[in-house]
Scaffold this motif. Structure first.
Motif, PDB file in Angstrom:
ATOM      1  N   GLY A  16      -9.738  -3.798  -1.635  1.00  0.00           N
ATOM      2  CA  GLY A  16     -11.017  -2.886  -1.281  1.00  0.00           C
ATOM      3  C   GLY A  16     -10.372  -1.781  -0.606  1.00  0.00           C
ATOM      4  N   ARG A  17     -10.670  -0.734  -0.783  1.00  0.00           N
ATOM      5  CA  ARG A  17     -11.179   0.815  -1.151  1.00  0.00           C
ATOM      6  C   ARG A  17      -9.752   1.535   0.356  1.00  0.00           C
ATOM      7  NH1 ARG A  17     -14.687   3.420   2.021  1.00  0.00           N
ATOM      8  NH2 ARG A  17     -16.686   2.973   2.055  1.00  0.00           N
ATOM      9  N   ASN A  18     -10.956   0.580   1.813  1.00  0.00           N
ATOM     10  CA  ASN A  18      -9.952   0.509   2.485  1.00  0.00           C
ATOM     11  C   ASN A  18      -8.577   0.269   2.884  1.00  0.00           C
ATOM     12  OD1 ASN A  18     -12.431   1.266   4.024  1.00  0.00           O
ATOM     13  ND2 ASN A  18     -12.854  -0.638   4.413  1.00  0.00           N
ATOM     14  N   GLN A  19      -7.898  -1.015   2.180  1.00  0.00           N
ATOM     15  CA  GLN A  19      -6.922  -1.563   1.983  1.00  0.00           C
ATOM     16  C   GLN A  19      -5.851  -1.148   1.773  1.00  0.00           C
ATOM     17  OE1 GLN A  19      -6.320  -5.268   0.970  1.00  0.00           O
ATOM     18  NE2 GLN A  19      -7.204  -6.186   3.218  1.00  0.00           N
ATOM     19  N   LEU A  20      -6.453  -0.449   0.450  1.00  0.00           N
ATOM     20  CA  LEU A  20      -5.596   0.899  -0.577  1.00  0.00           C
ATOM     21  C   LEU A  20      -5.304   2.127   0.053  1.00  0.00           C
ATOM     22  CD1 LEU A  20      -7.234  -0.442  -3.777  1.00  0.00           C
ATOM     23  CD2 LEU A  20      -5.145  -0.253  -3.506  1.00  0.00           C
ATOM     24  N   ALA A  21      -6.516   2.598   0.830  1.00  0.00           N
ATOM     25  CA  ALA A  21      -6.208   3.951   1.651  1.00  0.00           C
ATOM     26  C   ALA A  21      -6.056   4.251   2.630  1.00  0.00           C
ATOM     27  CB  ALA A  21      -7.836   4.495   2.162  1.00  0.00           C
ATOM     28  N   SER A  22      -5.533   2.496   3.071  1.00  0.00           N
ATOM     29  CA  SER A  22      -4.504   2.816   4.732  1.00  0.00           C
ATOM     30  C   SER A  22      -3.151   2.409   3.762  1.00  0.00           C
ATOM     31  CB  SER A  22      -4.998   1.188   5.735  1.00  0.00           C
ATOM     32  OG  SER A  22      -4.699   0.905   6.323  1.00  0.00           O
ATOM     33  N   ARG A  23      -2.724   2.435   2.958  1.00  0.00           N
ATOM     34  CA  ARG A  23      -1.171   1.751   2.694  1.00  0.00           C
ATOM     35  C   ARG A  23      -1.039   2.751   2.097  1.00  0.00           C
ATOM     36  NH1 ARG A  23       1.739  -2.754   2.306  1.00  0.00           N
ATOM     37  NH2 ARG A  23       3.314  -2.500   0.889  1.00  0.00           N
TER      38      ARG A  23
END
Length: 216
Positions: A16-23
């Motif tokens: 998911g993009r939220n996990q990727l953007a957060s990291r």
């Protein structure tokens, strides 16, 4: 964890993009404005074909992003961990397959070398198929979008206009993001160089644009 026989490479699978953007958001943001200087894929010299299960390496003036997809919605982004002097290995049992790194394939991607990155995006696929919900890494270049996407348990590469199933953000939906307290200092520092924008609705992309030059 399979590392393709590459010492130092440790894929970290996210969904998911939220996990990727957060990291990875700040480092992806920092690519906007750099040049895409080189790309590498693993080539199966025995079959004379791209081995799409192996990571794709993109170099931006010395900052290397390593992208890999697996299953239907997992993606790993790693940075500067692959020594391209190492020979990839598909499996211990498969000793007959001869693999190596190629920086001139696919041709459409290699033709984009040297172009400046105008924007970096995490793009969620919204098509009505098995890949729905998977996240691609998109680079907007002068001659089109370079997209590293999930081709159902392997990498896919596309170059040209962005597929409409990605629903790219439009200017009317973009807003400036506000870093939280923990990332405020880093966000303020990065903001002096680039503008970070993200989709304000519940849409399918996070995108970072290169900040326009100030008029003199």
């Amino acid at each position: 964890m399979f590392d393709f026989g590459l010492a130092g490479y440790q894929p970290c699978w996210l969904r998911g993009r939220n996990q990727l953007a957060s990291r990875h958001g700040p480092r992806l943001q920092a690519l906007a404005g750099r040049r895409l200087t080189r790309t590498w894929v693993v080539w199966d010299e025995t079959a004379d074909a791209w081995l799409a299960d192996c990571p794709v390496v993109l170099d931006f003036d010395g900052e290397r992003l390593e992208v890999n997809h697996q299953q239907r919605d997992l993606v790993s982004l790693t940075w500067n961990s692959i020594d391209l002097r190492q020979t990839p290995r598909w499996s211990v049992a498969d000793q007959e397959r001869k693999l190596g790194w190629r920086g001139d394939a696919p041709e459409a991607v290699a033709a984009a070398h040297g172009q400046q990155v105008a924007a970096v995006a995490l793009l969620e696929w919204t098509g009505e198929d098995e890949a729905r919900g998977s996240v691609a890494v998109g680079l907007r270049l002068a001659s089109g979008w370079l997209t590293v996407y999930n081709a159902l348990d392997e990498n896919g590469l596309a170059f040209g206009p962005l597929d409409p199933a990605y629903q790219p953000p439009s200017p009317g939906l973009l807003r400036r993001s506000r870093p939280g307290p923990a990332g405020a200092a880093a966000g303020e520092s990065a903001g002096r160089e680039r503008r970070r924008t993200c989709l304000a609705s519940s849409g399918a992309a996070w995108m970072w644009n290169r900040r326009p030059s100030s008029p003199t």
